[in-house]
Design an enzyme around this catalytic site. Structure first.
Site, PDB file in Angstrom:
ATOM      1  N   PHE A   7       0.834  -1.210   0.000  1.00  0.00           N
ATOM      2  CA  PHE A   7       0.000   0.000   0.000  1.00  0.00           C
ATOM      3  C   PHE A   7       0.876   1.272   0.000  1.00  0.00           C
ATOM      4  CE2 PHE A   7      -2.259   2.743   3.374  1.00  0.00           C
ATOM      5  CZ  PHE A   7      -2.841   3.565   2.435  1.00  0.00           C
ATOM      6  N   GLU A   9      -5.878  -6.141  21.502  1.00  0.00           N
ATOM      7  CA  GLU A   9      -6.095  -4.937  20.686  1.00  0.00           C
ATOM      8  C   GLU A   9      -5.868  -3.673  21.516  1.00  0.00           C
ATOM      9  OE1 GLU A   9      -8.923  -3.000  17.278  1.00  0.00           O
ATOM     10  OE2 GLU A   9      -9.889  -4.397  18.666  1.00  0.00           O
ATOM     11  N   SER A  27       5.988   2.098  13.824  1.00  0.00           N
ATOM     12  CA  SER A  27       4.526   2.190  13.883  1.00  0.00           C
ATOM     13  C   SER A  27       4.090   2.761  15.227  1.00  0.00           C
ATOM     14  CB  SER A  27       3.936   0.785  13.735  1.00  0.00           C
ATOM     15  OG  SER A  27       2.572   0.778  14.079  1.00  0.00           O
ATOM     16  N   ALA A  40       7.243  -5.559   5.718  1.00  0.00           N
ATOM     17  CA  ALA A  40       6.945  -6.076   7.063  1.00  0.00           C
ATOM     18  C   ALA A  40       5.739  -6.993   7.001  1.00  0.00           C
ATOM     19  CB  ALA A  40       6.659  -4.922   8.022  1.00  0.00           C
ATOM     20  N   ASN A  99      -2.332   5.345  12.028  1.00  0.00           N
ATOM     21  CA  ASN A  99      -2.958   4.592  10.925  1.00  0.00           C
ATOM     22  C   ASN A  99      -3.025   5.422   9.650  1.00  0.00           C
ATOM     23  OD1 ASN A  99      -3.775   3.268  13.471  1.00  0.00           O
ATOM     24  ND2 ASN A  99      -4.686   1.841  12.032  1.00  0.00           N
ATOM     25  N   ASP A 120       9.983  -6.706  -3.157  1.00  0.00           N
ATOM     26  CA  ASP A 120       8.773  -7.174  -2.471  1.00  0.00           C
ATOM     27  C   ASP A 120       8.640  -8.678  -2.692  1.00  0.00           C
ATOM     28  OD1 ASP A 120       5.908  -7.551  -1.676  1.00  0.00           O
ATOM     29  OD2 ASP A 120       5.927  -5.369  -1.612  1.00  0.00           O
ATOM     30  N   ASN A 121       8.247  -9.394  -1.662  1.00  0.00           N
ATOM     31  CA  ASN A 121       8.021 -10.841  -1.841  1.00  0.00           C
ATOM     32  C   ASN A 121       6.556 -11.148  -2.150  1.00  0.00           C
ATOM     33  OD1 ASN A 121       6.716 -10.532   0.571  1.00  0.00           O
ATOM     34  ND2 ASN A 121       7.831 -12.134   1.675  1.00  0.00           N
ATOM     35  N   TYR A 150       3.324  -8.122  16.902  1.00  0.00           N
ATOM     36  CA  TYR A 150       3.607  -7.154  15.835  1.00  0.00           C
ATOM     37  C   TYR A 150       4.287  -5.920  16.435  1.00  0.00           C
ATOM     38  CZ  TYR A 150       2.868  -3.288  12.573  1.00  0.00           C
ATOM     39  OH  TYR A 150       3.065  -2.191  11.772  1.00  0.00           O
TER      40      TYR A 150
HETATM   41  N1  LIG Z   1      -0.772   1.184   6.876  1.00  0.00           N
HETATM   42  C1  LIG Z   1      -0.652   1.677   8.092  1.00  0.00           C
HETATM   43  O1  LIG Z   1      -1.620   2.167   8.681  1.00  0.00           O
HETATM   44  C2  LIG Z   1       0.694   1.659   8.798  1.00  0.00           C
HETATM   45  C3  LIG Z   1       0.826   2.366  10.003  1.00  0.00           C
HETATM   46  C4  LIG Z   1       2.052   2.333  10.655  1.00  0.00           C
HETATM   47  C5  LIG Z   1       3.118   1.652  10.118  1.00  0.00           C
HETATM   48  N2  LIG Z   1       2.962   0.974   8.950  1.00  0.00           N
HETATM   49  C6  LIG Z   1       4.120   0.265   8.397  1.00  0.00           C
HETATM   50  O2  LIG Z   1       4.323   0.725   7.065  1.00  0.00           O
HETATM   51  C7  LIG Z   1       4.868  -0.334   6.288  1.00  0.00           C
HETATM   52  C8  LIG Z   1       4.019  -0.536   5.037  1.00  0.00           C
HETATM   53  O3  LIG Z   1       2.709  -0.881   5.437  1.00  0.00           O
HETATM   54  P1  LIG Z   1       1.508  -1.052   4.402  1.00  0.00           P
HETATM   55  O4  LIG Z   1       0.280  -0.637   5.087  1.00  0.00           O
HETATM   56  O5  LIG Z   1       1.887  -0.458   3.101  1.00  0.00           O
HETATM   57  O6  LIG Z   1       1.473  -2.642   4.325  1.00  0.00           O
HETATM   58  P2  LIG Z   1       1.534  -3.631   3.077  1.00  0.00           P
HETATM   59  O7  LIG Z   1       1.378  -5.013   3.608  1.00  0.00           O
HETATM   60  O8  LIG Z   1       0.616  -3.182   2.013  1.00  0.00           O
HETATM   61  O9  LIG Z   1       3.046  -3.423   2.599  1.00  0.00           O
HETATM   62  C9  LIG Z   1       4.106  -4.208   3.088  1.00  0.00           C
HETATM   63  C10 LIG Z   1       4.742  -4.879   1.889  1.00  0.00           C
HETATM   64  O10 LIG Z   1       5.863  -5.649   2.345  1.00  0.00           O
HETATM   65  C11 LIG Z   1       5.887  -6.850   1.597  1.00  0.00           C
HETATM   66  N3  LIG Z   1       6.631  -7.825   2.381  1.00  0.00           N
HETATM   67  C12 LIG Z   1       6.235  -8.487   3.486  1.00  0.00           C
HETATM   68  N4  LIG Z   1       7.207  -9.293   3.914  1.00  0.00           N
HETATM   69  C13 LIG Z   1       8.252  -9.138   3.078  1.00  0.00           C
HETATM   70  C14 LIG Z   1       9.550  -9.707   3.005  1.00  0.00           C
HETATM   71  N5  LIG Z   1       9.940 -10.624   3.889  1.00  0.00           N
HETATM   72  N6  LIG Z   1      10.369  -9.319   2.000  1.00  0.00           N
HETATM   73  C15 LIG Z   1       9.959  -8.420   1.077  1.00  0.00           C
HETATM   74  N7  LIG Z   1       8.733  -7.854   1.093  1.00  0.00           N
HETATM   75  C16 LIG Z   1       7.898  -8.200   2.079  1.00  0.00           C
HETATM   76  C17 LIG Z   1       4.421  -7.216   1.407  1.00  0.00           C
HETATM   77  O11 LIG Z   1       4.216  -8.097   0.326  1.00  0.00           O
HETATM   78  C18 LIG Z   1       3.808  -5.850   1.170  1.00  0.00           C
HETATM   79  O12 LIG Z   1       3.781  -5.532  -0.197  1.00  0.00           O
HETATM   80  C19 LIG Z   1       4.945  -1.544   7.183  1.00  0.00           C
HETATM   81  O13 LIG Z   1       6.252  -1.639   7.706  1.00  0.00           O
HETATM   82  C20 LIG Z   1       3.954  -1.234   8.288  1.00  0.00           C
HETATM   83  O14 LIG Z   1       4.282  -1.898   9.478  1.00  0.00           O
HETATM   84  C21 LIG Z   1       1.774   0.969   8.265  1.00  0.00           C
END
Ligand SMILES: NC(=O)c1ccc[n+]([C@@H]2O[C@H](COP(=O)([O-])OP(=O)(O)OC[C@H]3O[C@@H](n4cnc5c(N)ncnc54)[C@H](O)[C@@H]3O)[C@@H](O)[C@H]2O)c1
Length: 321
Positions: free
Chosen positions: A11, A275, A120, A78, A173, A31-32, A144
């Site tokens: 995302f 939660e 986060s 992640a 978020n 990305d995996n 997490y």
């Molecule tokens: N979306 C939120 O509200 C939010 C808030 C705080 C922090 N974050 C952090 O932001 C980052 C991105 O979050 P997001 O919402 O875009 O999530 P997301 O799951 O859409 O993006 C994470 C991406 O990492 C990839 N991935 C997972 N494991 C992997 C690995 N071992 N090697 C390579 N790629 C891998 C997934 O396929 C995915 O595309 C994360 O670290 C998340 O913890 C997100």
């Protein structure tokens, strides 16, 4: 600049990849595809300055091959989901902690100019005071959050010990287009999907738990401020809006904005384990350092997202590329 975006098909990572490709930078997207979607970056695949590497941050040899000449690492890869971390704590640890360790180590080896680590707000656990600044105790109740604390503190240690430029961002978020709307997705995208299809949003517990939601466009500006800031950045930085909304109210707002008031009522089910009850950001550090402030009010972001969701061929988006 040459930028490595880990989690670049996800995302937030796909929005950042798009931004830097448009600006003419070279973007390596690693990305995996565990939770990412090729459709998020399909429009970038034919660009000369974009390269997709389907691979894993747990693979240190692969990271070594990619890192030569990289100026900035945006580390977003992640296992992002709290529920899944409760079912699979080891996997969460391996990706979030050891994966981050690999990224740090290889960045050190190749003298990367700046590493931006996406921590986060979940590291804090439920608010002990509001708004929550970066000095709020780290008290995550679930694997997490614990994995993010470990990685966040490892980033701090690398910065202090090796003099590396590692910036820790702690977004609250984030929501918007391209966030997964099923399984391990975001509450807003799942609610919007359900309501537009005429099904009720599902709320875990009493619905009084609250979150602070930033629209993706504001979040991208926040990340970009970090990437382009020329001075030294000490300590972690929160991104958020300073306003929280209870999940029940959020569900009702989405029902209203989708024009389904009177037709759909949220459904309550058992609370989720561990939660967090309340998260509200104090983002004054980001404001002081970069002049960053969120521009979107929650309703504006929701309207834009709902329009995107309605107009975008979401079926096309949901199916594999
Ligand atoms: N979306 C939120 O509200 C939010 C808030 C705080 C922090 N974050 C952090 O932001 C980052 C991105 O979050 P997001 O919402 O875009 O999530 P997301 O799951 O859409 O993006 C994470 C991406 O990492 C990839 N991935 C997972 N494991 C992997 C690995 N071992 N090697 C390579 N790629 C891998 C997934 O396929 C995915 O595309 C994360 O670290 C998340 O913890 C997100």
């Amino acid at each position: 600049m040459k930028i490595l975006v880990t989690g670049g098909a996800g995302f937030i990572g796909s929005h950042l990849s798009e931004k830097y490709v448009e600006e003419g930078h070279t973007v390596l997207c690693l990305d995996n595809l565990m939770n990412g979607n090729l459709v998020n970056i399909r429009h970038l695949l034919n660009k000369r300055n974009f390269k997709l590497i389907i691979g894993d941050v747990r693979d240190i040899d692969l990271l070594e091959k990619l890192m030569r000449g990289v100026d900035v690492v945006l580390h977003l890869a992640a296992q992002i989901h709290v529920d899944r971390s409760i079912i699979e704590p080891k996997l969460t640890y391996e990706i979030n902690v050891l994966g981050t360790q690999n990224v740090l180590e290889v960045s050190r080896m190749y003298d990367v100019k700046r590493v931006v680590f996406t921590s986060s707000s979940e590291v804090y656990g439920s608010a002990k005071y509001v708004p929550m600044d970066e000095k709020h105790p780290l008290d995550a109740p679930h694997p997490y959050g614990a994995s993010k604390i470990a990685a966040d503190r490892m980033c701090h240690a690398y910065a202090k010990t090796y003099g590396m430029d590692v910036v820790i961002v702690r977004p609250f978020n984030i929501f918007g287009p391209k966030q997964k709307d099923s399984g391990y997705g975001g509450a807003i995208s799942i609610f919007v999907k359900r309501v537009l299809r005429g099904t009720p949003p599902i709320i875990y517990g009493d619905g009084k738990q609250s979150r602070d939601y930033t629209y993706i466009k504001d979040a991208v500006r926040a990340f970009d401020s970090v990437v382009k800031y020329e001075g030294e950045i000490e300590g972690p930085i929160n991104f958020g809006t300073g306003k929280d909304i209870e999940i029940e109210k959020l569900a009702r707002l989405i029902i209203k904005l989708c024009g389904k008031e009177g037709e759909i009522e949220p459904v309550h089910v058992e609370p989720r384990p561990s939660e967090v009850r309340r998260l509200v950001a104090d983002y004054s550090k980001a404001k002081r350092l970069f002049g960053w402030e969120p521009k979107y009010r929650l309703e504006e972001g929701l309207m834009e997202f709902i329009d995107w969701y309605r107009n975008y061929k979401s079926e096309e988006w949901s199916k594999p590329a």
